[in-house]
Design a protein around this motif. Structure first.
Motif, PDB file in Angstrom:
ATOM      1  N   LEU A  76       2.726   1.720  -3.243  1.00  0.00           N
ATOM      2  CA  LEU A  76       1.827   2.144  -4.319  1.00  0.00           C
ATOM      3  C   LEU A  76       1.569   3.652  -4.245  1.00  0.00           C
ATOM      4  O   LEU A  76       1.562   4.355  -5.258  1.00  0.00           O
ATOM      5  CB  LEU A  76       0.509   1.368  -4.216  1.00  0.00           C
ATOM      6  CG  LEU A  76      -0.303   1.166  -5.500  1.00  0.00           C
ATOM      7  CD1 LEU A  76       0.492   0.405  -6.540  1.00  0.00           C
ATOM      8  CD2 LEU A  76      -1.598   0.416  -5.188  1.00  0.00           C
ATOM      9  N   VAL A 125      -3.532  14.451   2.482  1.00  0.00           N
ATOM     10  CA  VAL A 125      -3.645  13.122   1.872  1.00  0.00           C
ATOM     11  C   VAL A 125      -2.635  12.177   2.526  1.00  0.00           C
ATOM     12  O   VAL A 125      -2.960  11.025   2.854  1.00  0.00           O
ATOM     13  CB  VAL A 125      -3.418  13.191   0.343  1.00  0.00           C
ATOM     14  CG1 VAL A 125      -3.411  11.796  -0.266  1.00  0.00           C
ATOM     15  CG2 VAL A 125      -4.492  14.050  -0.318  1.00  0.00           C
ATOM     16  N   PHE A 158       0.837  -1.203   0.000  1.00  0.00           N
ATOM     17  CA  PHE A 158       0.000   0.000   0.000  1.00  0.00           C
ATOM     18  C   PHE A 158       0.875   1.258   0.000  1.00  0.00           C
ATOM     19  O   PHE A 158       0.703   2.160  -0.831  1.00  0.00           O
ATOM     20  CB  PHE A 158      -0.926  -0.028   1.215  1.00  0.00           C
ATOM     21  CG  PHE A 158      -1.649   1.257   1.489  1.00  0.00           C
ATOM     22  CD1 PHE A 158      -2.627   1.733   0.622  1.00  0.00           C
ATOM     23  CD2 PHE A 158      -1.367   1.997   2.631  1.00  0.00           C
ATOM     24  CE1 PHE A 158      -3.306   2.921   0.883  1.00  0.00           C
ATOM     25  CE2 PHE A 158      -2.038   3.189   2.901  1.00  0.00           C
ATOM     26  CZ  PHE A 158      -3.007   3.653   2.027  1.00  0.00           C
ATOM     27  N   GLY A 167       2.583   6.578  -6.901  1.00  0.00           N
ATOM     28  CA  GLY A 167       1.619   7.564  -7.376  1.00  0.00           C
ATOM     29  C   GLY A 167       2.113   8.981  -7.171  1.00  0.00           C
ATOM     30  O   GLY A 167       1.947   9.845  -8.041  1.00  0.00           O
ATOM     31  N   SER A 212      -8.384  13.291  -3.793  1.00  0.00           N
ATOM     32  CA  SER A 212      -6.951  13.319  -4.120  1.00  0.00           C
ATOM     33  C   SER A 212      -6.268  12.016  -3.730  1.00  0.00           C
ATOM     34  O   SER A 212      -5.394  11.505  -4.453  1.00  0.00           O
ATOM     35  CB  SER A 212      -6.254  14.469  -3.393  1.00  0.00           C
ATOM     36  OG  SER A 212      -6.771  15.703  -3.804  1.00  0.00           O
ATOM     37  N   PHE A 213      -6.670  11.469  -2.605  1.00  0.00           N
ATOM     38  CA  PHE A 213      -6.106  10.198  -2.137  1.00  0.00           C
ATOM     39  C   PHE A 213      -6.369   9.089  -3.160  1.00  0.00           C
ATOM     40  O   PHE A 213      -5.444   8.373  -3.580  1.00  0.00           O
ATOM     41  CB  PHE A 213      -6.715   9.846  -0.774  1.00  0.00           C
ATOM     42  CG  PHE A 213      -6.435   8.451  -0.300  1.00  0.00           C
ATOM     43  CD1 PHE A 213      -5.153   8.049   0.046  1.00  0.00           C
ATOM     44  CD2 PHE A 213      -7.470   7.528  -0.187  1.00  0.00           C
ATOM     45  CE1 PHE A 213      -4.902   6.748   0.499  1.00  0.00           C
ATOM     46  CE2 PHE A 213      -7.233   6.236   0.258  1.00  0.00           C
ATOM     47  CZ  PHE A 213      -5.943   5.848   0.593  1.00  0.00           C
ATOM     48  N   LEU A 225      -4.388   9.567  -6.317  1.00  0.00           N
ATOM     49  CA  LEU A 225      -2.965   9.275  -6.125  1.00  0.00           C
ATOM     50  C   LEU A 225      -2.716   7.766  -6.180  1.00  0.00           C
ATOM     51  O   LEU A 225      -1.737   7.306  -6.785  1.00  0.00           O
ATOM     52  CB  LEU A 225      -2.513   9.846  -4.773  1.00  0.00           C
ATOM     53  CG  LEU A 225      -1.040  10.198  -4.603  1.00  0.00           C
ATOM     54  CD1 LEU A 225      -0.610  11.243  -5.609  1.00  0.00           C
ATOM     55  CD2 LEU A 225      -0.779  10.688  -3.188  1.00  0.00           C
ATOM     56  N   VAL A 226      -3.617   6.998  -5.569  1.00  0.00           N
ATOM     57  CA  VAL A 226      -3.464   5.540  -5.605  1.00  0.00           C
ATOM     58  C   VAL A 226      -3.650   5.027  -7.031  1.00  0.00           C
ATOM     59  O   VAL A 226      -2.898   4.155  -7.491  1.00  0.00           O
ATOM     60  CB  VAL A 226      -4.451   4.853  -4.645  1.00  0.00           C
ATOM     61  CG1 VAL A 226      -4.339   3.332  -4.774  1.00  0.00           C
ATOM     62  CG2 VAL A 226      -4.197   5.268  -3.205  1.00  0.00           C
ATOM     63  N   VAL A 285      -7.514   0.427   0.685  1.00  0.00           N
ATOM     64  CA  VAL A 285      -7.790   1.759   0.148  1.00  0.00           C
ATOM     65  C   VAL A 285      -9.279   2.083   0.293  1.00  0.00           C
ATOM     66  O   VAL A 285      -9.664   3.163   0.749  1.00  0.00           O
ATOM     67  CB  VAL A 285      -7.362   1.846  -1.341  1.00  0.00           C
ATOM     68  CG1 VAL A 285      -7.882   3.123  -1.990  1.00  0.00           C
ATOM     69  CG2 VAL A 285      -5.846   1.774  -1.455  1.00  0.00           C
ATOM     70  N   VAL A 338      -9.911  15.817  -0.038  1.00  0.00           N
ATOM     71  CA  VAL A 338      -8.749  15.023   0.382  1.00  0.00           C
ATOM     72  C   VAL A 338      -8.938  13.565  -0.031  1.00  0.00           C
ATOM     73  O   VAL A 338      -8.016  12.930  -0.552  1.00  0.00           O
ATOM     74  CB  VAL A 338      -8.531  15.138   1.906  1.00  0.00           C
ATOM     75  CG1 VAL A 338      -7.429  14.186   2.375  1.00  0.00           C
ATOM     76  CG2 VAL A 338      -8.186  16.575   2.284  1.00  0.00           C
ATOM     77  N   LEU A 339     -10.152  13.043   0.163  1.00  0.00           N
ATOM     78  CA  LEU A 339     -10.436  11.658  -0.220  1.00  0.00           C
ATOM     79  C   LEU A 339     -10.311  11.487  -1.737  1.00  0.00           C
ATOM     80  O   LEU A 339      -9.779  10.484  -2.225  1.00  0.00           O
ATOM     81  CB  LEU A 339     -11.836  11.244   0.252  1.00  0.00           C
ATOM     82  CG  LEU A 339     -12.055  11.268   1.770  1.00  0.00           C
ATOM     83  CD1 LEU A 339     -13.504  10.889   2.098  1.00  0.00           C
ATOM     84  CD2 LEU A 339     -11.090  10.333   2.482  1.00  0.00           C
ATOM     85  N   LEU A 378      -3.774  11.077   5.824  1.00  0.00           N
ATOM     86  CA  LEU A 378      -4.746   9.991   5.682  1.00  0.00           C
ATOM     87  C   LEU A 378      -4.034   8.655   5.435  1.00  0.00           C
ATOM     88  O   LEU A 378      -4.399   7.616   6.013  1.00  0.00           O
ATOM     89  CB  LEU A 378      -5.701  10.322   4.524  1.00  0.00           C
ATOM     90  CG  LEU A 378      -6.701   9.238   4.101  1.00  0.00           C
ATOM     91  CD1 LEU A 378      -7.621   8.863   5.255  1.00  0.00           C
ATOM     92  CD2 LEU A 378      -7.516   9.716   2.904  1.00  0.00           C
TER      93      LEU A 378
END
Lengths: 210, 210
Positions: free
Chosen positions: A174, A195, A171, A178, B170-171, B174-175, B199, B167-168, A198
């Motif tokens: 990854l 982020v 995780f 990114g 962007s998270f 990014l993943v 995730v 934020v979620l 988080l």
């Protein structure tokens, strides 16, 4: 068998010369790091490597067999330095260093000066199957450092214990990939701090277990 | 002012021709998608695009001004299809589709056939500042679809409410970028299913709030 014959011929070189060799090697790595980051692997010609290191091609290739060997040594050197940060502060800290240091910023040595190398490694892994094979054996140290750090954190009770350490390691890697890609595309990183908070919280022990 | 003059000249073209144009356009997009994915943007020569679409260059460039316009239309088309999956099933499902369909696998149309285009978009964003500017205005729809989906999930009580939707979003993006990069580097994806579970869980309402 002769007791003084080691596997490394450096054993037969006087200490002062060893120091000199190490300093010269460092000079080449640091100069070429900036050169590869700026021009990319293909664009980093021998002439540019000479300019960036302040050394002749003869001196450079006395220490490294060819450009490919130099780049691999550099990538390995950077991976080693990243692994050291990971061991002490964790992979999320490596990511925080990345976004606090936008690529291209001037100002001497910086914890994230390995970004350029990392981008070139990522790019060549995508485009060059031969490089992929050569890099595979060298790429383990960052994964290992991340895994070991997570295990220590778990033992200390800081890590969630309902998800396997291997999954948490994958995780985090990854997300790092990114982030590297995000920065490589020139996208803004100034809103990514929460982020990463988080991400960090996602691997930590949940309060419901506390 | 004349009531029948629309902003789009297609209004003046008979329905059957409109259908024909749309079908031809689709034929070009689908053929060139495979071509760009296989050879990359630069490697997708006009000759190869002709072979891949089964159409002459005259026919292709009747519908698209040039190769760049064709590629942008394709990237936009794929982003639109991804956004549809996101709207219905969320961005994590897009990622699950990706790892269930390793790149290069044969077998006709597939939900993840946009991977090749996405990789080329990522690569060109890294290497081509002009492309970066042209793509910026078109790239918003996936972000918007993700944000809207998350808002609906929050309203339905499925999403954590202690972290901002931005934020979620962007998270998750990014993943996704990390996953695309991971696959592009030819790394194995068969162990990433539990990572995507993590995730997904990270953006969901925590049980401690339930």
């Amino acid at each position: 068998m002769h007791g003084t014959v080691g596997c490394c011929h450096d054993r037969l070189v006087p200490r002062v010369s060893q120091d000199h060799l190490a300093a010269r090697r460092r000079q080449i790595l640091d100069g070429s790091r900036a050169c590869f980051a700026r021009f990319g692997y293909e664009g980093a010609t021998v002439r540019r490597l000479e300019e960036a290191t302040g050394l002749s091609r003869g001196a450079i290739f006395h220490h490294f067999r060819d450009k490919e060997s130099l780049f691999l040594a550099l990538a390995e050197d950077d991976a080693h330095r990243m692994a050291e940060v990971v061991a002490e502060q964790g992979l999320v800290q490596v990511m925080r260093d990345l976004i606090s240091a936008p690529p291209g910023r001037e100002g001497g040595e910086h914890p994230a000066d390995w970004l350029g190398t990392r981008l070139e490694v990522s790019r060549r892994l995508r485009t060059d199957p031969d490089f992929r094979a050569r890099w595979a054996e060298r790429s383990e140290q960052l994964t290992n450092a991340t895994r070991e750090r997570l295990k220590r954190q778990r033992d200390a009770g800081n890590l969630r214990d309902d998800v396997d350490v291997e999954v948490l390691t994958s995780f985090l890697e990854l997300v790092l990939e990114g982030l590297v890609s995000h920065l490589a595309m020139g996208l803004p990183a100034d809103d990514l701090e929460p982020v990463l908070d988080l991400v960090e919280e996602s691997v930590r022990r949940h309060r419901r277990h506390g």
